[in-house]
Design a protein around this motif. Structure first.
Motif, mmCIF file in Angstrom:
data_model
loop_
_atom_site.group_PDB
_atom_site.id
_atom_site.type_symbol
_atom_site.label_atom_id
_atom_site.label_comp_id
_atom_site.label_asym_id
_atom_site.label_seq_id
_atom_site.Cartn_x
_atom_site.Cartn_y
_atom_site.Cartn_z
ATOM 1 N N ASP A 46 8.200 -5.297 7.464
ATOM 2 C CA ASP A 46 7.160 -4.284 7.334
ATOM 3 C C ASP A 46 6.710 -3.696 8.673
ATOM 4 O OD1 ASP A 46 5.253 -2.555 6.515
ATOM 5 O OD2 ASP A 46 3.989 -4.008 5.485
ATOM 6 N N PHE A 64 0.833 -1.193 0.000
ATOM 7 C CA PHE A 64 0.000 0.000 0.000
ATOM 8 C C PHE A 64 0.874 1.252 0.000
ATOM 9 C CE2 PHE A 64 -2.634 3.175 2.229
ATOM 10 C CZ PHE A 64 -3.706 3.181 1.358
ATOM 11 N N TYR A 65 1.993 1.184 0.728
ATOM 12 C CA TYR A 65 2.797 2.385 0.917
ATOM 13 C C TYR A 65 3.937 2.549 -0.076
ATOM 14 C CZ TYR A 65 0.203 2.885 5.177
ATOM 15 O OH TYR A 65 -0.821 3.018 6.071
ATOM 16 N N CYS A 85 15.526 -10.605 1.539
ATOM 17 C CA CYS A 85 15.035 -11.956 1.847
ATOM 18 C C CYS A 85 14.616 -12.621 0.543
ATOM 19 C CB CYS A 85 13.873 -11.890 2.832
ATOM 20 S SG CYS A 85 14.316 -11.069 4.355
ATOM 21 N N ASN A 107 3.778 -10.137 5.565
ATOM 22 C CA ASN A 107 4.812 -9.314 6.189
ATOM 23 C C ASN A 107 5.855 -10.151 6.929
ATOM 24 O OD1 ASN A 107 3.809 -6.934 5.202
ATOM 25 N ND2 ASN A 107 2.508 -6.543 6.977
ATOM 26 N N LYS A 154 13.211 -0.247 -0.004
ATOM 27 C CA LYS A 154 11.803 0.122 -0.075
ATOM 28 C C LYS A 154 11.718 1.605 -0.383
ATOM 29 C CE LYS A 154 7.602 -0.299 2.735
ATOM 30 N NZ LYS A 154 7.061 -1.015 3.902
ATOM 31 N N GLU A 173 18.026 -5.688 4.569
ATOM 32 C CA GLU A 173 18.528 -7.006 4.185
ATOM 33 C C GLU A 173 17.553 -7.627 3.175
ATOM 34 O OE1 GLU A 173 18.940 -11.154 6.749
ATOM 35 O OE2 GLU A 173 17.985 -9.408 7.619
HETATM 36 P P1 ATP Z 1 1.661 -3.113 3.100
HETATM 37 O O1 ATP Z 1 0.644 -2.778 2.078
HETATM 38 O O2 ATP Z 1 1.592 -4.541 3.548
HETATM 39 O O3 ATP Z 1 1.741 -2.161 4.239
HETATM 40 P P2 ATP Z 1 4.169 -2.070 2.382
HETATM 41 O O4 ATP Z 1 3.979 -1.064 1.310
HETATM 42 O O5 ATP Z 1 4.327 -1.553 3.755
HETATM 43 O O6 ATP Z 1 3.028 -3.106 2.352
HETATM 44 P P3 ATP Z 1 6.155 -4.172 2.617
HETATM 45 O O7 ATP Z 1 5.163 -5.131 3.173
HETATM 46 O O8 ATP Z 1 7.250 -3.736 3.500
HETATM 47 O O9 ATP Z 1 5.443 -2.901 1.976
HETATM 48 O O10 ATP Z 1 6.783 -4.789 1.323
HETATM 49 C C1 ATP Z 1 5.963 -5.161 0.217
HETATM 50 C C2 ATP Z 1 6.421 -6.506 -0.327
HETATM 51 O O11 ATP Z 1 7.772 -6.405 -0.769
HETATM 52 C C3 ATP Z 1 6.423 -7.619 0.694
HETATM 53 O O12 ATP Z 1 5.206 -8.274 0.814
HETATM 54 C C4 ATP Z 1 7.511 -8.535 0.143
HETATM 55 O O13 ATP Z 1 6.996 -9.366 -0.846
HETATM 56 C C5 ATP Z 1 8.501 -7.570 -0.464
HETATM 57 N N1 ATP Z 1 9.587 -7.244 0.506
HETATM 58 C C6 ATP Z 1 9.587 -6.252 1.409
HETATM 59 N N2 ATP Z 1 10.734 -6.203 2.108
HETATM 60 C C7 ATP Z 1 11.504 -7.206 1.625
HETATM 61 C C8 ATP Z 1 12.833 -7.692 1.920
HETATM 62 N N3 ATP Z 1 13.577 -7.130 2.873
HETATM 63 N N4 ATP Z 1 13.286 -8.742 1.214
HETATM 64 C C9 ATP Z 1 12.507 -9.302 0.251
HETATM 65 N N5 ATP Z 1 11.275 -8.902 -0.071
HETATM 66 C C10 ATP Z 1 10.766 -7.876 0.579
#
Ligand code: ATP
Ligand code: MG
Ligand code: MG
Length: 295
Positions: A167, A18-19, A106, A154, A37, A104
């Protein structure tokens, strides 16, 4: 030169939420892969709110929490793909602010994608995942942090199979914000929200334990892994019957039921549940030994 272009090579997008969007990047200096990110800041957003995610991540250093390196904000201008551009300067959009979080990587993706791919998760894997998530939560709870968005999307897995909670976008300190109403409004994936969140009362870190209950149900119940069943389980007056109907692992069932208790005060903490796991481990070892002796 902006830091992002100077220090990193951006590769493919590995996820979006979402973000923001998350990219696999190469840190030029170290020559290693990482995850970055990118969150585009909108005008109304306070820098403080967006930095919260980086702050929370930096507070919890743990092998089962996504590793954090640094975060920064810089000017960002979206390249214009329009073919009718007249001059160089018009080939970029308006100046905006972008926040970057260097983490890091993943490589194994999220627990959600892992569960979607694997019909059956081996029971020993399910126990190992549960313990790792609990170790991370114990550390998070010791720091007085509530994650507030714990769900399989997450939770990440690295290339050696280690589980990492990530997250922290909605995470908050328990001792902060008691006077504000920040922790009164329901947040996080609706499917995993604890019952007290719907009531608009002040929440505690037990909301994460409720979410964990639903996650453990998915780990130990391949047949019940569907949004419909999770929704039914969340808010059900008789979770025990649902566990029976979907044939949840018998050893895991009592733990899941404890976590899904409606009263947050009756739910165990991560430390409490880790003790349960240790007891189960001892019982299992003793049974194995008696079996060997009997043979
Ligand atoms: P949400 O809508 O859940 O709040 P968000 O915009 O906050 O999402 P994240 O959940 O941090 O974002 O990351 C989105 C996606 O990116 C994750 O579901 C995952 O698939 C991938 N991701 C995030 N961080 C990592 C990482 N450190 N290593 C590998 N993949 C990652
Ligand atoms: Mg997310
Ligand atoms: Mg988020």
């Amino acid at each position: 030169y902006p830091k992002y272009d100077r220090d990193y090579i951006q590769h493919e997008e590995i996820g979006s939420g979402f973000y923001g969007k998350v990219y696999r990047c190469e840190a030029k200096l170290e020559g290693t892969d990482c995850a970055i990110k990118k969150i585009l800041l909108t005008k109304s957003e306070e820098v403080q709110r967006v930095f919260n995610e980086a702050k929370m991540l930096s507070l919890v250093r743990h092998p089962n929490v996504v590793g954090y390196y640094q975060a920064w904000i810089e000017d960002y201008r979206k390249p214009n793909n329009s073919k009718t551009r007249k001059s160089c300067s018009s080939s970029y959009g308006p100046r905006q602010k972008m926040m970057y979080i260097h983490m890091e990587l993943c490589k194994g993706g999220s627990l959600a994608s892992k569960l979607a791919k694997e019909k059956e998760l081996r029971t020993d894997m399910a126990w190992s995942y549960s313990r790792q998530i609990l170790e991370a939560l114990q550390c998070i709870q010791r720091k007085n942090i509530i994650h507030r968005d714990l769900n399989p999307k997450n939770i990440f897995i690295d290339d050696s199979g280690t589980v990492k909670i990530g997250d922290f976008g909605l995470a908050m300190r328990k001792d902060e914000d008691v006077s504000s109403n920040k922790n009164l409004s329901p947040v996080g994936a609706a499917l995993y929200r604890a019952p007290e969140m719907r009531k608009g009362v002040c929440i505690t870190n037990k909301v994460d334990m409720f979410a964990l209950g639903l996650i453990l149900f998915e780990l130990f119940c391949p047949r019940g892994r569907s949004e419909k069943v999770i929704q039914m389980l969340n808010g059900s007056e008789s979770p025990c019957e649902i566990c029976e109907e979907y044939k949840v692992d018998e050893t895991a069932k009592p733990l899941i039921l404890k976590l899904l208790r409606t009263d947050p005060l009756k739910r165990p903490s991560a430390a409490d549940l880790l003790q349960d796991l240790d007891t189960l481990e001892v019982t299992r070892k003793n049974t194995q030994e008696t079996e060997i002796q009997q043979r």
